[in-house]
Design a protein around this motif. Structure first.
Motif, PDB file in Angstrom:
ATOM      1  N   VAL A 107     129.469  32.626  74.875  1.00  0.00           N
ATOM      2  CA  VAL A 107     129.721  31.283  74.354  1.00  0.00           C
ATOM      3  C   VAL A 107     129.490  30.278  75.489  1.00  0.00           C
ATOM      4  O   VAL A 107     129.656  30.612  76.665  1.00  0.00           O
ATOM      5  N   GLU A 108     129.096  29.104  75.099  1.00  0.00           N
ATOM      6  CA  GLU A 108     128.951  28.024  76.077  1.00  0.00           C
ATOM      7  C   GLU A 108     130.090  27.030  75.890  1.00  0.00           C
ATOM      8  O   GLU A 108     130.370  26.602  74.772  1.00  0.00           O
ATOM      9  N   ALA A 109     130.767  26.698  76.989  1.00  0.00           N
ATOM     10  CA  ALA A 109     131.875  25.745  76.941  1.00  0.00           C
ATOM     11  C   ALA A 109     131.318  24.326  76.918  1.00  0.00           C
ATOM     12  O   ALA A 109     130.565  23.925  77.804  1.00  0.00           O
ATOM     13  N   LEU A 110     131.692  23.571  75.900  1.00  0.00           N
ATOM     14  CA  LEU A 110     131.224  22.193  75.735  1.00  0.00           C
ATOM     15  C   LEU A 110     132.435  21.279  75.603  1.00  0.00           C
ATOM     16  O   LEU A 110     133.280  21.473  74.734  1.00  0.00           O
ATOM     17  N   VAL A 111     132.508  20.277  76.467  1.00  0.00           N
ATOM     18  CA  VAL A 111     133.680  19.413  76.534  1.00  0.00           C
ATOM     19  C   VAL A 111     133.623  18.317  75.474  1.00  0.00           C
ATOM     20  O   VAL A 111     132.554  17.803  75.141  1.00  0.00           O
ATOM     21  N   ARG A 112     134.791  17.973  74.948  1.00  0.00           N
ATOM     22  CA  ARG A 112     134.969  16.851  74.032  1.00  0.00           C
ATOM     23  C   ARG A 112     136.143  16.015  74.545  1.00  0.00           C
ATOM     24  O   ARG A 112     136.999  16.507  75.268  1.00  0.00           O
ATOM     25  N   TRP A 113     136.172  14.757  74.140  1.00  0.00           N
ATOM     26  CA  TRP A 113     137.254  13.876  74.551  1.00  0.00           C
ATOM     27  C   TRP A 113     138.070  13.501  73.321  1.00  0.00           C
ATOM     28  O   TRP A 113     137.572  12.842  72.420  1.00  0.00           O
ATOM     29  N   GLN A 114     139.327  13.939  73.300  1.00  0.00           N
ATOM     30  CA  GLN A 114     140.218  13.591  72.202  1.00  0.00           C
ATOM     31  C   GLN A 114     140.833  12.226  72.502  1.00  0.00           C
ATOM     32  O   GLN A 114     141.957  12.109  72.986  1.00  0.00           O
ATOM     33  N   HIS A 115     140.079  11.181  72.191  1.00  0.00           N
ATOM     34  CA  HIS A 115     140.482   9.820  72.531  1.00  0.00           C
ATOM     35  C   HIS A 115     141.559   9.328  71.563  1.00  0.00           C
ATOM     36  O   HIS A 115     141.496   9.576  70.357  1.00  0.00           O
ATOM     37  N   LYS A 116     142.539   8.615  72.126  1.00  0.00           N
ATOM     38  CA  LYS A 116     143.653   8.141  71.308  1.00  0.00           C
ATOM     39  C   LYS A 116     143.204   7.154  70.243  1.00  0.00           C
ATOM     40  O   LYS A 116     143.795   7.084  69.157  1.00  0.00           O
ATOM     41  N   LYS A 117     142.181   6.384  70.538  1.00  0.00           N
ATOM     42  CA  LYS A 117     141.720   5.351  69.615  1.00  0.00           C
ATOM     43  C   LYS A 117     140.473   5.763  68.854  1.00  0.00           C
ATOM     44  O   LYS A 117     140.351   5.527  67.649  1.00  0.00           O
ATOM     45  N   HIS A 118     139.508   6.394  69.559  1.00  0.00           N
ATOM     46  CA  HIS A 118     138.206   6.677  68.954  1.00  0.00           C
ATOM     47  C   HIS A 118     138.096   8.085  68.377  1.00  0.00           C
ATOM     48  O   HIS A 118     137.042   8.460  67.863  1.00  0.00           O
ATOM     49  N   GLY A 119     139.150   8.883  68.491  1.00  0.00           N
ATOM     50  CA  GLY A 119     139.099  10.225  67.942  1.00  0.00           C
ATOM     51  C   GLY A 119     138.326  11.185  68.831  1.00  0.00           C
ATOM     52  O   GLY A 119     138.211  10.975  70.047  1.00  0.00           O
ATOM     53  N   LEU A 120     137.787  12.241  68.243  1.00  0.00           N
ATOM     54  CA  LEU A 120     137.071  13.259  69.000  1.00  0.00           C
ATOM     55  C   LEU A 120     135.678  12.744  69.353  1.00  0.00           C
ATOM     56  O   LEU A 120     134.830  12.549  68.482  1.00  0.00           O
ATOM     57  N   MET A 121     135.427  12.541  70.651  1.00  0.00           N
ATOM     58  CA  MET A 121     134.170  11.956  71.116  1.00  0.00           C
ATOM     59  C   MET A 121     133.250  13.044  71.662  1.00  0.00           C
ATOM     60  O   MET A 121     133.675  13.885  72.464  1.00  0.00           O
ATOM     61  N   PRO A 122     131.958  13.039  71.284  1.00  0.00           N
ATOM     62  CA  PRO A 122     130.999  14.013  71.810  1.00  0.00           C
ATOM     63  C   PRO A 122     130.655  13.703  73.268  1.00  0.00           C
ATOM     64  O   PRO A 122     130.851  12.587  73.740  1.00  0.00           O
ATOM     65  N   PRO A 123     130.125  14.683  73.975  1.00  0.00           N
ATOM     66  CA  PRO A 123     129.880  14.513  75.418  1.00  0.00           C
ATOM     67  C   PRO A 123     128.857  13.425  75.764  1.00  0.00           C
ATOM     68  O   PRO A 123     128.945  12.826  76.836  1.00  0.00           O
ATOM     69  N   ASN A 124     127.886  13.182  74.878  1.00  0.00           N
ATOM     70  CA  ASN A 124     126.870  12.188  75.224  1.00  0.00           C
ATOM     71  C   ASN A 124     127.441  10.778  75.320  1.00  0.00           C
ATOM     72  O   ASN A 124     126.798   9.872  75.833  1.00  0.00           O
ATOM     73  N   GLU A 125     128.684  10.576  74.864  1.00  0.00           N
ATOM     74  CA  GLU A 125     129.309   9.261  74.944  1.00  0.00           C
ATOM     75  C   GLU A 125     130.075   9.044  76.244  1.00  0.00           C
ATOM     76  O   GLU A 125     130.367   7.906  76.595  1.00  0.00           O
ATOM     77  N   PHE A 126     130.401  10.119  76.969  1.00  0.00           N
ATOM     78  CA  PHE A 126     131.174   9.915  78.193  1.00  0.00           C
ATOM     79  C   PHE A 126     130.652  10.684  79.413  1.00  0.00           C
ATOM     80  O   PHE A 126     131.002  10.338  80.551  1.00  0.00           O
ATOM     81  N   ILE A 127     129.806  11.698  79.210  1.00  0.00           N
ATOM     82  CA  ILE A 127     129.239  12.409  80.364  1.00  0.00           C
ATOM     83  C   ILE A 127     128.427  11.460  81.262  1.00  0.00           C
ATOM     84  O   ILE A 127     128.581  11.479  82.495  1.00  0.00           O
ATOM     85  N   PRO A 128     127.548  10.611  80.703  1.00  0.00           N
ATOM     86  CA  PRO A 128     126.819   9.666  81.573  1.00  0.00           C
ATOM     87  C   PRO A 128     127.749   8.732  82.339  1.00  0.00           C
ATOM     88  O   PRO A 128     127.460   8.363  83.476  1.00  0.00           O
ATOM     89  N   ILE A 129     128.877   8.360  81.722  1.00  0.00           N
ATOM     90  CA  ILE A 129     129.848   7.519  82.418  1.00  0.00           C
ATOM     91  C   ILE A 129     130.454   8.285  83.588  1.00  0.00           C
ATOM     92  O   ILE A 129     130.626   7.745  84.687  1.00  0.00           O
ATOM     93  N   ALA A 130     130.770   9.548  83.362  1.00  0.00           N
ATOM     94  CA  ALA A 130     131.325  10.383  84.433  1.00  0.00           C
ATOM     95  C   ALA A 130     130.339  10.527  85.581  1.00  0.00           C
ATOM     96  O   ALA A 130     130.718  10.499  86.749  1.00  0.00           O
ATOM     97  N   GLU A 131     129.060  10.668  85.249  1.00  0.00           N
ATOM     98  CA  GLU A 131     128.038  10.801  86.287  1.00  0.00           C
ATOM     99  C   GLU A 131     127.909   9.525  87.096  1.00  0.00           C
ATOM    100  O   GLU A 131     127.754   9.548  88.316  1.00  0.00           O
ATOM    101  N   ARG A 132     127.989   8.391  86.414  1.00  0.00           N
ATOM    102  CA  ARG A 132     127.792   7.122  87.109  1.00  0.00           C
ATOM    103  C   ARG A 132     129.009   6.731  87.939  1.00  0.00           C
ATOM    104  O   ARG A 132     128.884   6.110  88.990  1.00  0.00           O
ATOM    105  N   THR A 133     130.204   7.063  87.493  1.00  0.00           N
ATOM    106  CA  THR A 133     131.420   6.661  88.199  1.00  0.00           C
ATOM    107  C   THR A 133     131.879   7.693  89.220  1.00  0.00           C
ATOM    108  O   THR A 133     132.871   7.464  89.926  1.00  0.00           O
ATOM    109  N   GLY A 134     131.199   8.823  89.306  1.00  0.00           N
ATOM    110  CA  GLY A 134     131.579   9.844  90.274  1.00  0.00           C
ATOM    111  C   GLY A 134     132.661  10.788  89.783  1.00  0.00           C
ATOM    112  O   GLY A 134     133.161  11.615  90.551  1.00  0.00           O
ATOM    113  N   LEU A 135     133.020  10.692  88.491  1.00  0.00           N
ATOM    114  CA  LEU A 135     134.061  11.560  87.943  1.00  0.00           C
ATOM    115  C   LEU A 135     133.515  12.896  87.457  1.00  0.00           C
ATOM    116  O   LEU A 135     134.284  13.741  86.989  1.00  0.00           O
TER     117      LEU A 135
END
Length: 543
Positions: free
Chosen positions: A321-349
């Motif tokens: 299996v491949e582990a794929l991260v999701r963000w259980q956002h309090k406001k936006h619900g379950l967010m797919p990685p393409n919505e926050f992975i680029p942010i993590a890359e740009r901010t150093g997170l």
């Protein structure tokens, strides 16, 4: 009223002369008193008494007193002359020193003015001067009913260079980048450094959108040759966003903001270049909000992992299996990685995010092993981890902590992730591989140096990018690429995984090409860990 230098000297000399004259006058009085006393004493010695007659007699008959009588007047004259000369010279010295101070002050003012408008590291205009020139260009374009283009360039993964190689080498890299960028623009164009790894361009009379795209590619191409920093060779890529005046904005702030939106879209989609459209802008406020929330989400465990099964093409049975991260956002619900992975890359997170995925997935997979489900796990690894000399020790600690076999872990890396510092990345990869951990090249075929590094990397698997797999049934070129990649992988003794398989026909075609492992929606969508057990039990082979 402004005075000339000579007038200033004369005024200063006059003041000093008046002060010196007072002292000369006092000296003359003292000399006269000395003459009177000497005359009285001389008359007393000659006549035996002190009287006006003896005083006058001494003055008439004593030649020495005649010379002494002239001393006060000579002293006064000479003192006055010397004091005047000294005063004039002192005044001239004051003027000279004042002029030197003014010259030095002017030089400092000029230097301060330059530093206020130019970047101290590269010598390029800074954001303040860039905005001023952009406003001037807008004014000129408005009068002539012309267009101007504004580009923003961001160096990809620059924070990783700073974090790994230090700010000294980061600064050296930025200086080299600025020189290359300066050499590819026209004399009429403006280039500025507006941030740590961001450069901006103003291009008067740019032509159409196709001309802007050609120039952007030319700028990007100027960075393709490796950069040398001491004993390191760095590969640099950049993302460029562009806007056009007045189409995309009529003031400097709007143009810069929208060029930044386009640049972010280019980085997120890994296109290298993007021109602003309104559809991109609607995500900008959302993105800015997420940037501030992601760090806290990692700390507060608001992230969750879903696992996408992989099956053997011959048997259809689950193998990993491949582990794929999701963000259980309090406001936006379950967010797919393409919505926050680029942010993590740009901010150093991205490194913190990668470590969270590793810890969580290894812990979960260890539980499955303890339950008798011996399944392999694949985890995507960021380029920043591959530059961290402590990363292999961290992996050792995690494997030991969860009593998880190294051979059951596969780290998926991309070709571009090792391009920041190839030699250092290769060293880290080899250290981890020596523990027994497997490596897979993700998105194979999308990089520009696949074969050059494939022979050097200790990988056991390559994954064909889904962009080739999705249309392979309708696109002959994609089918040829997929088939050739499978043959290349087998000739090199590697397993080949095809991702993005969404239907039975594609599955059968890949099976006929002897692709080893299949991954995609046809097999299963990514599912939460609570549903994996049911998938294990129901999996009797994908048909």
């Amino acid at each position: 009223m402004v005075t000339t230098t000579s007038q200033a000297i004369a005024q200063n000399a006059s003041l000093l002369t008046n002060n010196a004259s007072k002292q000369s006058f006092i000296g003359a009085i003292i000399g006269i008193v000395a003459v009177v006393i000497a005359t009285i004493l001389s008359g007393h010695f000659e006549n035996g008494k002190i009287s006006w007659a003896s005083f006058m007699f001494a003055q008439k008959t004593n030649p020495v007193l005649w010379l002494l009588d002239a001393v006060p007047f000579l002293f006064a004259f000479w003192g006055q002359h010397v004091s005047a000369m000294i005063s004039y010279e002192a005044g001239a010295m004051v003027i000279d020193q004042t002029q030197e101070l003014r010259t030095h002050a002017a030089a400092l003012e000029k230097k301060a003015s330059h530093e206020a408008t130019h970047d101290s590291l590269t010598g390029l205009p800074n954001r303040t001067l860039f905005i001023d020139r952009l406003e001037q260009a807008i004014y000129t374009a408005k009068r002539g009913d012309e267009k101007i283009a504004v580009l923003i360039l961001d160096v990809d993964h620059f924070k990783e260079v700073n974090d790994t190689l230090g700010h000294y080498n980061g600064d050296r890299l930025i200086k080299q980048v600025s020189l290359r960028l300066s050499n590819v623009i026209r004399e009429s164009d403006t280039i500025a450094r507006i941030g740590g790894d961001e450069f901006a361009f103003v291009l008067p009379k740019p032509g159409g959108l196709s001309s802007i795209e050609r120039l952007a590619k030319k700028i990007g191409k100027s960075l393709t040759q490796p950069f040398s920093l001491e004993n390191l060779t760095l590969e640099v890529q950049a993302s460029i966003g562009a806007v056009l005046y007045p189409d995309h904005g009529k003031d400097a702030d709007t143009l810069l903001q929208r060029a930044d939106v386009a640049m972010y879209a280019a980085k997120q989609n890994k296109l290298g270049f993007a021109i602003y459209t309104e559809s991109l802008d609607k995500h900008s406020p959302h993105r800015l909000t997420l940037m501030g929330e992601l760090r806290e989400a990692i700390r507060q465990n608001e992230l969750v992992l879903h696992y996408q099964p992989k099956v053997r093409s011959k048997s259809g049975r689950l193998c990993a299996v491949e582990a794929l991260v999701r963000w259980q956002h309090k406001k936006h619900g379950l967010m797919p990685p393409n919505e926050f992975i680029p942010i993590a890359e740009r901010t150093g997170l991205i490194q913190d995010l990668t470590m969270w995925v590793l810890r969580t997935s290894l812990k979960q997979c260890a539980e499955w092993h303890n339950e008798g489900q011996h399944i392999d796990i694949a985890v995507n690894i960021s380029s920043l981890c591959l530059l961290d000399p402590e990363f292999p020790d961290i992996i050792t600690g995690l494997l030991s902590s969860y009593d998880f076999p190294a051979k059951a872990l596969t780290m998926e890396i991309t070709e571009t992730s090792i391009m920041v510092a190839p030699e250092r990345s290769l060293e880290i990869i080899n250290r981890i591989h020596d523990m027994g951990v497997n490596f897979s090249i993700d998105d194979f075929g999308t990089g520009y140096s696949s074969l050059a590094y494939l022979k050097r990397l200790p990988v056991g698997e390559i994954k064909i990018d889904k962009s080739f797999v999705t249309d392979m049934l309708t696109n002959e070129s994609d089918a040829t690429i997929v088939k050739a990649t499978i043959q290349l992988g087998h000739n090199l003794g590697l397993q080949v995984v095809a991702e993005g398989v969404e239907n039975r026909k594609t599955f059968d075609a890949l099976k006929a090409m002897q692709c080893d492992i299949i991954q995609g929606y046809y097999v299963s969508r990514p599912i939460p860990p609570s549903d994996i057990a049911a998938f294990f039990k129901s999996n009797v082979g994908v048909k």
